[in-house]
Enzyme design. Structure first.
Site, PDB file in Angstrom:
ATOM      1  CG  ASP A 403      -2.842  -0.606  -4.141  1.00 48.81           C
ATOM      2  OD1 ASP A 403      -1.959   0.065  -4.684  1.00 48.81           O
ATOM      3  OD2 ASP A 403      -3.073  -0.572  -2.910  1.00 48.81           O
ATOM      4  CG  ASP A 464      -0.270   4.136   1.495  1.00 46.56           C
ATOM      5  OD1 ASP A 464      -0.244   4.344   0.263  1.00 46.56           O
ATOM      6  OD2 ASP A 464      -0.424   3.002   1.981  1.00 46.56           O
TER       7      ASP A 464
HETATM    8  C1  9PG Z   1      -3.054  -2.146   1.261  1.00 42.93           C
HETATM    9  C2  9PG Z   1      -2.517  -0.746   1.008  1.00 42.93           C
HETATM   10  C3  9PG Z   1      -3.623   0.301   0.917  1.00 42.93           C
HETATM   11  C4  9PG Z   1      -3.024   1.633   0.510  1.00 42.93           C
HETATM   12  C5  9PG Z   1      -2.246   1.480  -0.771  1.00 42.93           C
HETATM   13  C6  9PG Z   1      -1.177   0.414  -0.605  1.00 42.93           C
HETATM   14  O1  9PG Z   1       5.153  -2.049   1.403  1.00 42.93           O
HETATM   15  N1  9PG Z   1       4.933  -0.981   0.775  1.00 42.93           N
HETATM   16  O2  9PG Z   1       5.866  -0.314   0.288  1.00 42.93           O
HETATM   17  C7  9PG Z   1       3.594  -0.524   0.632  1.00 42.93           C
HETATM   18  C8  9PG Z   1       3.338   0.709   0.027  1.00 42.93           C
HETATM   19  C9  9PG Z   1       2.047   1.152  -0.067  1.00 42.93           C
HETATM   20  C10 9PG Z   1       1.011   0.380   0.411  1.00 42.93           C
HETATM   21  C11 9PG Z   1       1.270  -0.845   1.008  1.00 42.93           C
HETATM   22  C12 9PG Z   1       2.557  -1.289   1.108  1.00 42.93           C
HETATM   23  O3  9PG Z   1      -0.255   0.882   0.348  1.00 42.93           O
HETATM   24  O4  9PG Z   1      -1.673   2.679  -1.170  1.00 42.93           O
HETATM   25  O5  9PG Z   1      -4.035   2.611   0.335  1.00 42.93           O
HETATM   26  O6  9PG Z   1      -4.588  -0.083  -0.038  1.00 42.93           O
HETATM   27  O7  9PG Z   1      -1.772  -0.806  -0.197  1.00 42.93           O
HETATM   28  O8  9PG Z   1      -2.031  -3.063   1.366  1.00 42.93           O
END
Ligand code: 9PG
Length: 750
Positions: A403, A464
């Site tokens: 990720d 997500d």
């Molecule tokens: C785990 C998650 C999950 C998820 C991923 C990802 O802060 N943000 O902008 C942000 C965006 C996406 C995100 C997390 C934080 O999701 O897509 O399936 O694995 O990380 O932290």
């Protein structure tokens, strides 16, 4: 025609005029721009030799540049425009155009933008830029930027595709001035160093024209998949041929259960064990158990496990997962080092640095800045390999969700000054692939798409999913929400089975309550769209607590068909609402349409067979979620009360003059995976149907028995079985399917 007016023509299609290539570079303190207006003829500028290549390609041309530092001094290459043209002529004013605008990473908005009256508004915030606009610069206003590929469409039938066929070495974008005045295909060289005597090549651009923009986009995906050796099972599946793969042969895309969208990182080892038991008790055919974010003490410290949640570390959980017959999946964000991590404390020299020497932030993870690892540093690559080898060896993980991959492509100074951002990212992903082996499943997430082709097996292609339909914190097209996740999964459906297997993100089916604010129609839409798209199918509820009645939705999406429905109105609506899955078997041919109401109110939706592109004829229509037979049509189905966020899943089956299978309710795709065989015995007037599906599930088989046929008896696994007739000539048979069932129905002529 002037020498410097290079023109591209098609027999009937659009024309590009004033076509040229540009190279922006620096030698010492002097910045220069070299303009090339004549292809296939090398140009010598002081210190730089440039060769702009043009070749014929299917339905058009391909272009690239070859650059050599020909002087004594090194060159710093900034950007190259492999093609730039004034005001493309699509035979209609730009205000009528629509542009397929592909986002840069998994979560970035992607859709066909209408140049006039678009729903897109650039949030213009530093956060949005950092996440989704890798080439942002102050003159970005009035610019449409699409990563790696764009399709310009002037209705009714003029489409122009510009798409790169390679993406290993440079980030690349298609830029269009929103008034249509300029079109550019640009490769980003990130000011890398080209040593005296050294050469490099830009990515190869394909320019193609045709009448059907969706087909052009699919053809691009097939072409880049071929060029880059995509890890997809059916790299050459095309629009029509797509039905071939729907035969259900071969391995289906991964299924599984993920910790994230219920626990959001708060899960303990016991929660995982409870869910393992629930999966066994409910006999859910889910394969991968994906332990998502939250087990590690810090991003980067992947073997430092939070002992309050996992008191005995990861090993016993991993062991239990494997002992229960599942594949273990592990989440990481491999290209980050939290500011608080041991990793960063020990190796401050492993991160990308800015001009002032400060570490570059890859992203802020739930409040903690994570620095971008420098994947051109040999020690970083060795550490990545060791990390993933250990996860495979010590935990037995064979599924890896990697990720926040965009961190590796942040701008900045790296160990290797000749490496672009794209190359840095690719080296990192290559190291991981090397370590996990060819047989492990690698799922990209938060990933710049192009450089991952050929390395990942699966790719998240949207933001997500979320317990909320509409975004609640921010309101832009990238904000987490089920609506935004579904939109991208649909608009990037043409990538499935071509670039990789698409991951539409998790399927949530739990009841509405404090943990989920989706109403039944929204859960059904999520289920239907995921099922119709045929990619990864991973649940993320707390299965230990879920009301068992809700599991029927999950079961109806399993297993994935492996084949994606086509978004037929992709170039018509910014929110495409029409998905069509054609299915062909030895015993028949049918179509499953998903018709989505994105509106927040009830509407009336006409569904015209002609818009679905079905052969002329008469079709039975079955309204899947409502379990209702709608009769026969040869023209239009009208959904009179198409409710807010409801997806009407319609089965369309050609009318036959003898008894036949209409549908089953065991799977949204209605026969595509669970019907193993279906035969009509003309001598004995017997219809024989074999059903096969993992797990245990209640459902219905629907048959048609037109005049003058009359049903004598129905048997299920040899035993006489009741049926009902909800409409004249229609039979409904309810049964519990456990592995395999055989249904026979005997008829006579009245
Ligand atoms: C785990 C998650 C999950 C998820 C991923 C990802 O802060 N943000 O902008 C942000 C965006 C996406 C995100 C997390 C934080 O999701 O897509 O399936 O694995 O990380 O932290």
């Amino acid at each position: 025609m002037a020498m410097n007016d290079h023109t591209l023509s098609w027999p009937t299609g659009p024309v590009l005029r004033n076509v040229a290539a540009l190279v922006r570079y620096r030698i010492g303190e002097t910045s220069s721009t070299l303009r090339l207006t004549e292809p296939n003829c090398p140009i010598q500028a002081p210190g730089l030799q440039a060769f702009w290549r043009q070749e014929p390609a299917p339905n058009g041309y391909q272009f690239w540049l070859e650059l050599t530092a020909s002087g004594e001094a090194p060159i710093y290459l900034e950007t190259t425009d492999v093609l730039t043209a004034r005001a493309p002529d699509l035979g209609a004013p730009p205000a009528t155009w629509r542009v397929y605008q592909n986002g840069w990473q998994s979560w970035s908005p992607t859709f066909v933008r209408h140049l006039e009256g678009t729903r897109y508004a650039d949030p213009g915030t530093p956060e949005y830029r950092a996440a989704h606009q890798p080439h942002w610069e102050p003159d970005y206003d009035g610019l449409i930027s699409s990563e790696w590929v764009a399709v310009l469409f002037a209705p009714p039938a003029t489409a122009l595709l510009l798409g790169f066929l390679t993406a290993k070495d440079q980030l690349a974008e298609i830029r269009l001035r929103a008034d249509g005045s300029e079109l550019t295909a640009r490769c980003h060289l990130d000011s890398v160093l080209l040593a005296p005597g050294a050469s490099l090549r830009t990515e190869v651009l394909w320019v193609a024209a045709g009448p059907d923009p969706l087909r052009l986009l699919e053809a691009w995906a097939e072409a880049i998949a071929r060029e880059m050796g995509a890890r997809a099972p059916h790299p050459t599946i095309g629009g029509e041929a797509a039905t071939e793969g729907a035969r259900g042969r071969g391995e289906s895309p991964p299924t599984g259960w993920c910790t994230w969208y219920y626990f959001y990182g708060e899960n303990t080892a016991d929660d995982i064990l409870d869910n393992l038991r629930a999966i066994a008790n409910h006999r859910l055919p889910l394969d991968v158990i994906l332990i998502d974010d939250g087990y590690q003490t810090a991003i980067g410290d992947w073997f430092s496990i939070q002992t309050d949640k996992f008191p005995d570390g990861m090993e016993p959980v991993a062991e239990a997962v494997r002992a229960a017959g599942h594949r273990l999946g592990i989440w990481t964000a491999p290209f980050g080092a939290a500011a608080t991590s041991q990793l960063f404390a020990t190796h401050p020299d492993w991160v990308v640095r800015d001009e002032s020497g400060a570490p570059v932030v890859g992203w802020v993870h739930w409040g903690v800045p994570c620095y971008a690892l420098d994947c051109t540093h040999p020690e970083v690559l060795a550490w990545l390999e060791e990390t993933f080898r250990r996860m495979r060896r010590e935990w037995g993980a064979t599924f890896f969700k990697i990720d926040f991959l965009f961190a590796a492509a942040r701008p900045g100074r790296r160990y290797d000054p000749t490496a672009t951002r794209a190359q840095a990212l690719r080296r990192g992903v290559e190291a991981i692939r090397n370590a996990i082996g060819d047989d492990a499943f690698l799922l990209g997430c938060g990933a710049p798409l192009g450089p991952c082709i050929g390395l990942v097996d699966g790719m998240r292609i949207g933001t997500d999913v979320d317990p909320n339909w509409h975004p609640i914190f921010r309101y832009d097209l990238s904000a987490v929400s089920t609506e935004n996740a579904l939109r991208n999964s649909i608009t990037r459906a043409p990538f499935h089975n071509r670039l990789w297997l698409n991951d539409p993100d998790c399927l949530l089916v739990r009841q509405r309550g404090p943990d989920l604010d989706l109403v039944l129609n929204e859960v059904r839409t999520l289920t239907a769209v995921i099922a119709l798209l045929g990619g990864l199918t991973i649940n993320s509820d707390n299965l230990a607590l879920i009301r068992p009645g809700r599991l029927k939705y999950l079961r109806q999406a399993l297993p994935p068909t492996g084949i994606s429905a086509r978004p037929l109105d992709l170039f018509e609506h910014e929110m495409p609402r029409l998905l069509l899955l054609p299915v062909e078997r030895d015993w028949g041919r049918w179509w499953v349409a998903g018709v989505i109401n994105w509106e927040d109110r009830t509407v009336e939706t006409p569904v015209r067979l002609i818009d679905l592109g079905l052969p002329a004829g008469r079709y039975h229509v079955f309204h899947y979620w409502r379990r209702r037979y709608l009769g026969v049509t040869d023209d239009t189905v009208i959904l009179r009360r198409h409710q807010p966020h409801e997806t009407a899943v319609l089965l369309l089956k050609p009318v036959s003059d003898r008894p036949d299978l209409l549908t089953t309710t065991f799977h949204v795709c209605q026969g595509a995976v669970e019907v193993a065989d279906c035969r009509w015995d003309e001598t004995h007037h017997l219809l024989y149907i074999a059903l096969e599906k993992a797990g245990v599930q209640y459902g219905e088989v629907w048959l048609t028995a037109p005049e003058p046929w009359e049903t004598i008896e129905v048997r299920v696994n040899g035993e006489r079985h009741p049926w009902v007739s909800p409409a004249p000539g229609i039979l409904r048979i309810g049964l519990t399917l456990e592995g395999r069932s055989e249904v026979t129905a005997r008829f006579r002529k009245r």
